[in-house]
Design an enzyme around this catalytic site. Sequence first.
Site, PDB file in Angstrom:
ATOM      1  N   THR A  21     -18.214 -30.656  47.127  1.00  0.00           N
ATOM      2  CA  THR A  21     -17.137 -31.644  47.121  1.00  0.00           C
ATOM      3  C   THR A  21     -17.686 -33.050  46.925  1.00  0.00           C
ATOM      4  O   THR A  21     -18.827 -33.339  47.331  1.00  0.00           O
ATOM      5  CB  THR A  21     -16.405 -31.590  48.478  1.00  0.00           C
ATOM      6  OG1 THR A  21     -15.575 -32.749  48.609  1.00  0.00           O
ATOM      7  CG2 THR A  21     -17.368 -31.602  49.661  1.00  0.00           C
TER       8      THR A  21
ATOM      9  N   TYR B  43     -16.477 -32.422  57.339  1.00  0.00           N
ATOM     10  CA  TYR B  43     -16.286 -31.539  56.181  1.00  0.00           C
ATOM     11  C   TYR B  43     -17.393 -31.763  55.151  1.00  0.00           C
ATOM     12  O   TYR B  43     -18.083 -30.819  54.733  1.00  0.00           O
ATOM     13  CB  TYR B  43     -14.907 -31.784  55.564  1.00  0.00           C
ATOM     14  CG  TYR B  43     -14.728 -31.127  54.226  1.00  0.00           C
ATOM     15  CD1 TYR B  43     -14.734 -29.746  54.110  1.00  0.00           C
ATOM     16  CD2 TYR B  43     -14.569 -31.894  53.070  1.00  0.00           C
ATOM     17  CE1 TYR B  43     -14.597 -29.134  52.871  1.00  0.00           C
ATOM     18  CE2 TYR B  43     -14.418 -31.296  51.838  1.00  0.00           C
ATOM     19  CZ  TYR B  43     -14.442 -29.926  51.744  1.00  0.00           C
ATOM     20  OH  TYR B  43     -14.309 -29.329  50.521  1.00  0.00           O
TER      21      TYR B  43
END
Length: 328
Positions: free
Chosen positions: A114, A138
């Site tokens: 990501t 995350y």
Amino acid sequence: MLVTGGAGYIGSHTAKALHRAGYAVVVYDNLLAGHREAVRYGPLVEGDLADRGRLGETLRRFEIGAVVHFAALLAVSESVHDPARYYRNNVIGTLTLLEAMAAAQVPHLVFSSTCAVYGEPEETPIVETHPTRPINAYGETKLAIERALPHYERAYGLHAVVLRYFNAAGADPDGDLGEDHDPEIHLIPRAIQAATGGAPLEIFGDDYPTPDGTCLRDYVHVSDLADAHVLALQALAETGRSATVNLGSGHPSSVREVIATVERVTGRPVPAQLAARRPGDPAVLFAASRLAADGLHWRPRHSTLDEIVRTAWAWHAAHPHGFHGGTV
Ligand code: UDP
């Protein structure tokens, strides 16, 4: 080909792209966030990443030669409030998968990462060599795996292409698959929900240093992301070379531009109200995707904001309650 998380949003679109490219697809998913109805391109093995035995047995039973690994938790704000769950799933779960792959001598991995690994960008567009300093758990969990992979390659011969997605959006242009998160946290489906009688959209801050004050993001069509996985697997098969690659359209769009596009495409107003900034949101994120173009020969084909919103709207209009609500 094993697709972990293949019942989820990007995973199911990738399973379709792999199937079309001639791969035999097996989906491994615990169905906590994924949908049984989204598994259409090969058998489903219901299992958890924590289940080392089941993973190993699945790799052997289907004689898996490569794994495309999506299965992960992905909500930034949830990761801030419950990091333990994120570390357990995204780090321990993935390390368990890597161990099972090493034991079964599966040599190739495509790993979903990501743009959150970059944190607050120092420069845009963001190139792959930009420093990685995540600002939420995350992003940290994804970076932890990225950093483990070279060690696993050296020791166990596990070659990996890491794909750093920017903002995945849109739906299958054929209308077979779409986005169905519960709760829905992403901007485009939320704007569509607001346009169709849902709660008004909250705009998380309009005092950012951007032309209209709202955040700029790089929205990239989920089917373009899916194609990149096929190309990554082909590159791994041809060269065996590991790589880390951004996947974005390269075009920044503001929250207000997204709202205007949803209004134009749906022909309906998007009721919206200003809200506080969301913690952990950088002002501007967009990709330089030169590596994907040069190394993988990837060309986004559906990633104009207009097509992203049109396909998302078509999916929503046909499946207002997602996969489980059936069609109308
Ligand atoms: N956003 C917003 N309202 C929402 C959801 C998102 O204003 O209800 C903004 C968010 O602050 C960010 C952009 O839209 O600037 C994209 O957010 P999303 O959650 O879709 O993706 P993220 O950038 O977090 O991966």
